[in-house]
Design a protein around this motif. Structure first.
Motif, PDB file in Angstrom:
ATOM      1  N   ILE A 188       0.849  -1.187   0.000  1.00 14.15           N
ATOM      2  CA  ILE A 188       0.000   0.000   0.000  1.00 14.15           C
ATOM      3  C   ILE A 188       0.887   1.239   0.000  1.00 14.15           C
ATOM      4  O   ILE A 188       1.608   1.500   0.971  1.00 14.15           O
ATOM      5  N   PRO A 189       0.860   2.024  -1.087  1.00 17.09           N
ATOM      6  CA  PRO A 189       1.740   3.185  -1.175  1.00 17.09           C
ATOM      7  C   PRO A 189       1.185   4.375  -0.391  1.00 17.09           C
ATOM      8  O   PRO A 189      -0.015   4.495  -0.159  1.00 17.09           O
ATOM      9  N   ARG A 190       2.073   5.268  -0.011  1.00 15.32           N
ATOM     10  CA  ARG A 190       1.652   6.484   0.683  1.00 15.32           C
ATOM     11  C   ARG A 190       0.853   7.410  -0.235  1.00 15.32           C
ATOM     12  O   ARG A 190       0.184   8.333   0.240  1.00 15.32           O
ATOM     13  N   ASP A 191       0.906   7.143  -1.534  1.00 14.62           N
ATOM     14  CA  ASP A 191       0.087   7.924  -2.475  1.00 14.62           C
ATOM     15  C   ASP A 191      -1.403   7.777  -2.172  1.00 14.62           C
ATOM     16  O   ASP A 191      -2.224   8.554  -2.672  1.00 14.62           O
ATOM     17  N   LEU A 192      -1.749   6.772  -1.367  1.00 20.38           N
ATOM     18  CA  LEU A 192      -3.137   6.594  -0.956  1.00 20.38           C
ATOM     19  C   LEU A 192      -3.682   7.869  -0.323  1.00 20.38           C
ATOM     20  O   LEU A 192      -4.882   8.165  -0.425  1.00 20.38           O
ATOM     21  N   ILE A 193      -2.807   8.651   0.291  1.00 17.41           N
ATOM     22  CA  ILE A 193      -3.237   9.879   0.969  1.00 17.41           C
ATOM     23  C   ILE A 193      -3.910  10.835  -0.010  1.00 17.41           C
ATOM     24  O   ILE A 193      -4.923  11.468   0.323  1.00 17.41           O
ATOM     25  N   ASP A 194      -3.377  10.949  -1.227  1.00 12.57           N
ATOM     26  CA  ASP A 194      -3.993  11.831  -2.222  1.00 12.57           C
ATOM     27  C   ASP A 194      -5.426  11.398  -2.518  1.00 12.57           C
ATOM     28  O   ASP A 194      -6.329  12.234  -2.664  1.00 12.57           O
ATOM     29  N   TYR A 195      -5.635  10.103  -2.608  1.00 14.24           N
ATOM     30  CA  TYR A 195      -6.979   9.574  -2.871  1.00 14.24           C
ATOM     31  C   TYR A 195      -7.907   9.868  -1.697  1.00 14.24           C
ATOM     32  O   TYR A 195      -9.070  10.254  -1.878  1.00 14.24           O
ATOM     33  N   LEU A 196      -7.383   9.707  -0.466  1.00 13.37           N
ATOM     34  CA  LEU A 196      -8.190   9.975   0.720  1.00 13.37           C
ATOM     35  C   LEU A 196      -8.582  11.454   0.803  1.00 13.37           C
ATOM     36  O   LEU A 196      -9.678  11.788   1.254  1.00 13.37           O
ATOM     37  N   ILE A 197      -7.694  12.311   0.352  1.00 11.03           N
ATOM     38  CA  ILE A 197      -8.019  13.748   0.321  1.00 11.03           C
ATOM     39  C   ILE A 197      -9.122  14.013  -0.687  1.00 11.03           C
ATOM     40  O   ILE A 197     -10.107  14.713  -0.415  1.00 11.03           O
ATOM     41  N   ASP A 198      -8.980  13.418  -1.884  1.00  3.44           N
ATOM     42  CA  ASP A 198      -9.986  13.622  -2.939  1.00  3.44           C
ATOM     43  C   ASP A 198     -11.343  13.056  -2.550  1.00  3.44           C
ATOM     44  O   ASP A 198     -12.389  13.585  -2.962  1.00  3.44           O
ATOM     45  N   LYS A 199     -11.348  12.002  -1.727  1.00  5.60           N
ATOM     46  CA  LYS A 199     -12.602  11.387  -1.286  1.00  5.60           C
ATOM     47  C   LYS A 199     -13.199  12.094  -0.068  1.00  5.60           C
ATOM     48  O   LYS A 199     -14.287  11.751   0.394  1.00  5.60           O
ATOM     49  N   GLY A 200     -12.464  13.077   0.466  1.00  8.93           N
ATOM     50  CA  GLY A 200     -12.980  13.821   1.608  1.00  8.93           C
ATOM     51  C   GLY A 200     -12.746  13.150   2.948  1.00  8.93           C
ATOM     52  O   GLY A 200     -13.297  13.588   3.966  1.00  8.93           O
ATOM     53  N   VAL A 201     -11.925  12.093   2.972  1.00 14.78           N
ATOM     54  CA  VAL A 201     -11.607  11.442   4.244  1.00 14.78           C
ATOM     55  C   VAL A 201     -10.651  12.310   5.050  1.00 14.78           C
ATOM     56  O   VAL A 201     -10.804  12.474   6.266  1.00 14.78           O
ATOM     57  N   VAL A 202      -9.654  12.872   4.369  1.00 13.95           N
ATOM     58  CA  VAL A 202      -8.735  13.826   4.992  1.00 13.95           C
ATOM     59  C   VAL A 202      -9.188  15.218   4.592  1.00 13.95           C
ATOM     60  O   VAL A 202      -9.203  15.564   3.407  1.00 13.95           O
ATOM     61  N   LYS A 203      -9.543  16.016   5.565  1.00 10.11           N
ATOM     62  CA  LYS A 203     -10.070  17.359   5.260  1.00 10.11           C
ATOM     63  C   LYS A 203      -9.892  18.257   6.470  1.00 10.11           C
ATOM     64  O   LYS A 203      -9.357  17.857   7.503  1.00 10.11           O
ATOM     65  N   GLY A 204     -10.353  19.497   6.319  1.00 10.18           N
ATOM     66  CA  GLY A 204     -10.318  20.439   7.442  1.00 10.18           C
ATOM     67  C   GLY A 204      -9.029  21.205   7.577  1.00 10.18           C
ATOM     68  O   GLY A 204      -8.803  21.864   8.597  1.00 10.18           O
TER      69      GLY A 204
END
Length: 259
Positions: A188-204
Motif C-alpha cells: 500500500i503506497p503512501r500515495d493513498l493519501i492523495d486519494y483519501l483527500i480527494d474522497k474527503g476522508v482527509v479534510k479540514g
C-alpha cells in the motif's frame, strides 16, 4: 535476507517476480516463458554469497528449482511457513507465557495484571497480543481492557477489532478500511493519501500540504497500533491477511463505513 507473503492466489509467476524484486533483478523479458525466468533467477541467486529467503503463509506446494531457487547452496537457506502439512516440516509451537509477556515489556507496571490476563487467553496468537500492545500505548484504554474477556484464537476478530475501535475518530477508521480494500499482500503506497483527500476522508486543513501531512499522521497512527506494517527500508505499508479479513468483515457489516 528477503521475504515474501504467499497469498491464497499463489502462482509460480508471482513468486518469481517477488523474489526478483527483493534481489533487484530485472528479467530480460517480463513476458518471457517460465523456464527462461527460472534460469535467470537461478543464476542470480547462485551469484549471491549468502542469503536467507522466507516465504510466509504458503498455501500451495511447489518445487524450489521449478521457481528458480537453487537446491542446497552452501550458506543459503529457504524457510517456508504454512498451515498445510508438508514433508520434513517443523512445527512452530505457541509462545510460552514468559515469551508472550515479553511483548508487553515497554509498557508500565500498572498494566501487568491486565497483560497477564491477555497473555493467558492469547498466548497462541502473537499477532493478537502485539495488536493489543500497540493499542495500550494510547490513552483511556486500560479500563476497557480490564473489562474485556479475551477468548481463544477463534475470536481473533474481536481482539483485533478492539484496536480498530480505539483509532480515535471516524476519519482514521475510514483510512484503515480503505487500506483493507487492497488485494491480499498488496504493498500500500503512501500515495493513498492523495486519494483519501480527494474522497474527503482527509479534510479540514487550509492547504493541500497540510492535508497530506494529516494523512501521514493518520497512517502512522494505524501503524502504531499494529494494524498496518511498514515495509523494511521504505514508507509503504502492508496489511496482515487476518487484519484485512477483519476490515472486510467490518465493511460487510456496515455498508456506510467508508461512504
Amino acid at each position: 535476507m528477503g521475504g515474501a507473503g504467499a497469498s491464497k492466489d499463489f502462482s509460480i509467476h508471482k513468486l518469481q517476480n517477488k523474489i526478483a524484486k527483493h534481489i533487484e533483478l530485472s528479467f530480460f523479458n517480463e513476458e518471457d516463458e517460465l523456464g527462461n525466468k527460472v534460469a535467470e533467477l537461478s543464476q542470480e541467486l547462485m551469484k549471491k554469497q549468502r542469503w536467507i529467503f522466507i516465504l510466509d503463509y504458503l498455501w500451495n506446494s511447489f518445487k524450489p528449482h521449478g521457481v528458480g531457487i537453487p537446491d542446497s547452496l552452501i550458506g543459503c537457506k529457504l524457510i517456508i511457513t504454512t498451515r498445510s502439512e508438508a514433508k520434513n516440516n517443523v512445527s512452530v509451537n505457541p509462545l510460552s507465557r514468559e515469551e508472550a509477556m515479553n511483548l508487553f515489556k515497554p509498557l508500565s507496571p500498572q498494566v501487568e495484571q491486565i497483560a497477564r490476563d491477555i497473555t493467558r487467553e492469547c498466548v497462541a496468537f502473537p499477532l493478537g497480543i502485539q495488536t493489543i500492545v500497540g493499542t495500550m500505548k494510547g490513552s483511556n484504554v486500560l479500563e476497557d481492557l480490564n473489562n474485556q474477556k479475551f477468548c481463544k484464537v477463534e475470536e481473533v476478530f474481536r481482539i483485533l477489532r478492539f484496536s480498530y475501535t480505539h483509532l480515535s475518530d471516524k476519519a482514521i477508521h475510514q483510512c484503515f478500511l480503505f487500506c483493507g480494500l487492497f488485494h491480499e499482500d498488496f504493498v500500500i503506497p503512501r500515495d493513498l493519501i492523495d486519494y483519501l483527500i480527494d474522497k474527503g476522508v482527509v479534510k479540514g486543513k487550509k492547504s493541500r500540504e497540510e492535508e497530506i501531512n494529516k494523512g501521514h499522521i493518520m497512517l502512522d497512527r494505524i501503524e502504531k497500533t499494529c494494524l498496518l506494517e511498514r515495509l523494511y527500508g521504505g514508507n509503504d505499508v502492508t496489511m496482515h491477511d487476518l487484519i484485512r479479513d477483519m476490515a472486510i468483515q467490518i465493511l460487510e457489516d456496515n455498508s456506510q463505513a467508508i461512504c
